[in-house]
Design a protein around this motif. Structure first.
Motif, mmCIF file in Angstrom:
data_model
loop_
_atom_site.group_PDB
_atom_site.id
_atom_site.type_symbol
_atom_site.label_atom_id
_atom_site.label_comp_id
_atom_site.label_asym_id
_atom_site.label_seq_id
_atom_site.Cartn_x
_atom_site.Cartn_y
_atom_site.Cartn_z
ATOM 1 N N PRO A 124 0.802 -1.229 0.000
ATOM 2 C CA PRO A 124 0.000 0.000 0.000
ATOM 3 C C PRO A 124 0.833 1.278 0.000
ATOM 4 O O PRO A 124 0.307 2.357 -0.257
ATOM 5 C CB PRO A 124 -0.816 -0.113 1.294
ATOM 6 N N THR A 125 2.134 1.172 0.269
ATOM 7 C CA THR A 125 2.938 2.398 0.254
ATOM 8 C C THR A 125 3.428 2.736 -1.153
ATOM 9 O O THR A 125 3.632 3.899 -1.482
ATOM 10 C CB THR A 125 4.163 2.282 1.203
ATOM 11 N N THR A 126 3.588 1.693 -1.992
ATOM 12 C CA THR A 126 4.076 1.943 -3.363
ATOM 13 C C THR A 126 3.013 1.677 -4.423
ATOM 14 O O THR A 126 3.187 2.055 -5.583
ATOM 15 C CB THR A 126 5.278 1.032 -3.681
ATOM 16 N N GLY A 127 1.917 0.994 -4.034
ATOM 17 C CA GLY A 127 0.896 0.635 -5.014
ATOM 18 C C GLY A 127 1.303 -0.527 -5.896
ATOM 19 O O GLY A 127 0.668 -0.789 -6.917
ATOM 20 N N GLU A 128 2.353 -1.262 -5.525
ATOM 21 C CA GLU A 128 2.855 -2.339 -6.386
ATOM 22 C C GLU A 128 2.220 -3.685 -6.053
ATOM 23 O O GLU A 128 2.020 -4.011 -4.884
ATOM 24 C CB GLU A 128 4.375 -2.443 -6.257
ATOM 25 N N PHE A 129 1.897 -4.437 -7.120
ATOM 26 C CA PHE A 129 1.421 -5.812 -6.980
ATOM 27 C C PHE A 129 2.570 -6.777 -7.236
ATOM 28 O O PHE A 129 3.475 -6.489 -8.016
ATOM 29 C CB PHE A 129 0.355 -6.136 -8.033
ATOM 30 N N ASN A 130 2.500 -7.925 -6.646
ATOM 31 C CA ASN A 130 3.420 -9.026 -6.972
ATOM 32 C C ASN A 130 2.602 -10.309 -7.046
ATOM 33 O O ASN A 130 2.086 -10.743 -6.025
ATOM 34 C CB ASN A 130 4.514 -9.136 -5.914
ATOM 35 N N PRO A 131 2.425 -10.904 -8.207
ATOM 36 C CA PRO A 131 3.012 -10.483 -9.479
ATOM 37 C C PRO A 131 2.306 -9.254 -10.052
ATOM 38 O O PRO A 131 1.159 -8.985 -9.707
ATOM 39 C CB PRO A 131 2.776 -11.700 -10.374
ATOM 40 N N ASN A 178 -2.633 -2.614 -12.945
ATOM 41 C CA ASN A 178 -3.913 -3.323 -12.898
ATOM 42 C C ASN A 178 -3.688 -4.799 -12.672
ATOM 43 O O ASN A 178 -2.777 -5.392 -13.267
ATOM 44 C CB ASN A 178 -4.684 -3.140 -14.211
ATOM 45 N N HIS A 179 -4.513 -5.386 -11.830
ATOM 46 C CA HIS A 179 -4.483 -6.839 -11.673
ATOM 47 C C HIS A 179 -5.881 -7.377 -11.950
ATOM 48 O O HIS A 179 -6.775 -7.261 -11.108
ATOM 49 C CB HIS A 179 -4.015 -7.254 -10.279
ATOM 50 N N PRO A 180 -6.103 -7.943 -13.152
ATOM 51 C CA PRO A 180 -7.415 -8.527 -13.453
ATOM 52 C C PRO A 180 -7.581 -9.866 -12.734
ATOM 53 O O PRO A 180 -6.647 -10.674 -12.704
ATOM 54 C CB PRO A 180 -7.369 -8.742 -14.974
ATOM 55 N N PHE A 181 -8.761 -10.051 -12.168
ATOM 56 C CA PHE A 181 -9.106 -11.342 -11.568
ATOM 57 C C PHE A 181 -10.238 -11.922 -12.409
ATOM 58 O O PHE A 181 -11.418 -11.665 -12.154
ATOM 59 C CB PHE A 181 -9.544 -11.162 -10.099
ATOM 60 N N ILE A 182 -9.860 -12.644 -13.447
ATOM 61 C CA ILE A 182 -10.809 -13.124 -14.441
ATOM 62 C C ILE A 182 -11.145 -14.582 -14.154
ATOM 63 O O ILE A 182 -10.229 -15.397 -13.950
ATOM 64 C CB ILE A 182 -10.213 -13.021 -15.866
ATOM 65 N N THR A 183 -12.428 -14.897 -14.139
ATOM 66 C CA THR A 183 -12.846 -16.303 -14.113
ATOM 67 C C THR A 183 -13.673 -16.533 -15.378
ATOM 68 O O THR A 183 -13.826 -15.619 -16.196
ATOM 69 C CB THR A 183 -13.702 -16.632 -12.869
ATOM 70 N N HIS A 184 -14.243 -17.722 -15.526
ATOM 71 C CA HIS A 184 -14.961 -17.972 -16.783
ATOM 72 C C HIS A 184 -16.193 -17.086 -16.921
ATOM 73 O O HIS A 184 -16.691 -16.878 -18.016
ATOM 74 C CB HIS A 184 -15.329 -19.459 -16.911
ATOM 75 N N ASN A 185 -16.698 -16.525 -15.789
ATOM 76 C CA ASN A 185 -17.910 -15.704 -15.917
ATOM 77 C C ASN A 185 -17.857 -14.385 -15.137
ATOM 78 O O ASN A 185 -18.888 -13.754 -14.922
ATOM 79 C CB ASN A 185 -19.147 -16.504 -15.492
ATOM 80 N N THR A 186 -16.654 -13.943 -14.680
ATOM 81 C CA THR A 186 -16.531 -12.636 -14.024
ATOM 82 C C THR A 186 -15.258 -11.945 -14.504
ATOM 83 O O THR A 186 -14.338 -12.590 -15.000
ATOM 84 C CB THR A 186 -16.463 -12.756 -12.481
ATOM 85 N N ASP A 187 -15.218 -10.624 -14.310
ATOM 86 C CA ASP A 187 -14.066 -9.883 -14.855
ATOM 87 C C ASP A 187 -13.667 -8.714 -13.946
ATOM 88 O O ASP A 187 -13.474 -7.602 -14.402
ATOM 89 C CB ASP A 187 -14.391 -9.370 -16.260
ATOM 90 N N MET A 188 -13.563 -8.956 -12.655
ATOM 91 C CA MET A 188 -13.182 -7.878 -11.742
ATOM 92 C C MET A 188 -11.702 -7.547 -11.881
ATOM 93 O O MET A 188 -10.870 -8.420 -12.098
ATOM 94 C CB MET A 188 -13.467 -8.278 -10.296
ATOM 95 N N VAL A 189 -11.415 -6.249 -11.731
ATOM 96 C CA VAL A 189 -10.029 -5.771 -11.796
ATOM 97 C C VAL A 189 -9.750 -4.944 -10.550
ATOM 98 O O VAL A 189 -10.588 -4.152 -10.112
ATOM 99 C CB VAL A 189 -9.802 -4.874 -13.036
ATOM 100 N N LEU A 190 -8.566 -5.150 -9.975
ATOM 101 C CA LEU A 190 -8.081 -4.260 -8.932
ATOM 102 C C LEU A 190 -6.954 -3.438 -9.555
ATOM 103 O O LEU A 190 -6.014 -4.004 -10.130
ATOM 104 C CB LEU A 190 -7.558 -5.076 -7.755
ATOM 105 N N GLY A 191 -7.079 -2.134 -9.462
ATOM 106 C CA GLY A 191 -6.044 -1.268 -10.034
ATOM 107 C C GLY A 191 -5.488 -0.368 -8.949
ATOM 108 O O GLY A 191 -6.202 -0.014 -7.996
#
Ligand code: S6P
Ligand code: ZN
Length: 195
Positions: free
Chosen positions: A17-24, A62-75
């Protein structure tokens, strides 16, 4: 952008939360003064910055969390402190292409304003500091302005299918511009709207 994984099981990622970086990190975009050149009010100030080399305004991951029927993204977005002329660093701002798509923004660090406006001109602004969560209803364009001395970091949660429409904000901006006056953030009527 790396290949977007399709998840069939619960998945967890690391987030700082201090840099906004995701891993991966699946997607990272840099936005510079040149990317927002037409959006700042003070065009001579834009040209002076570009003549001396471009400057980073914000980073988006952006980190997309895609399943076969949803498409939420956390950015996450990190807006670095600074001004172009007297106008503070800000995001480009956009409408979602789909008018039934809201978004949640959560300010983690810094201070500033979230500007929102409908196509019909209903203008709303939220004062931001760490901990504020704003629900952006469908059909409101949205832009974040960093008026603080340090980075402004926020998280966005949205559906990938929402899409992004940048053209209306690029053409007209928001009803107000947020500039420094007497050392204070001040909202002034957008000169591009009265032209
Ligand atoms: C996406 C969401 C954010 C922005 C990001 C950068 O719907 O609103 O992730 O993309 O804050 O702003 P902009 O206006 O350059 O896309
Ligand atoms: Zn959005």
């Amino acid at each position: 952008m790396k290949l977007i994984p399709i998840y069939s099981k619960p998945v967890s990622v690391e987030f700082d939360p201090t840099t906004g970086e995701f891993n991966p990190c699946l997607e990272l975009q840099h936005r510079r003064v040149s990317d927002l050149a037409a959006m700042f009010s003070d065009q001579p100030a834009v040209q002076a910055i570009l003549a001396g080399g471009d400057r980073l305004v914000y980073d988006v991951r952006n980190h997309p969390f895609i399943t076969h029927n949803t498409d939420m993204v956390l950015g996450t977005t990190v807006i670095y402190p600074g001004k172009v002329g007297t106008e503070y660093h800000m995001t480009k701002g956009h409408f979602h292409q789909r008018d039934d798509q809201p978004e949640l923004y959560h300010c983690l660090q810094g201070e500033g304003f979230l500007q929102m406006e409908t196509r019909a001109g209903d203008y709303q602004v939220a004062a931001w500091h760490a901990g504020v969560i704003t629900h952006i209803p469908p059909a409101y364009a949205h832009r974040v302005v960093n008026t603080g001395a340090g980075p402004l970091v926020f998280v966005a949660c949205f559906h990938m299918a929402a899409g992004h429409d940048y053209a209306p904000v690029a053409a007209r901006g928001f009803k107000f511009v947020i500039v420094e006056r007497d050392g204070q953030p001040t909202a002034l009527p957008n000169p591009r709207r009265s032209a």
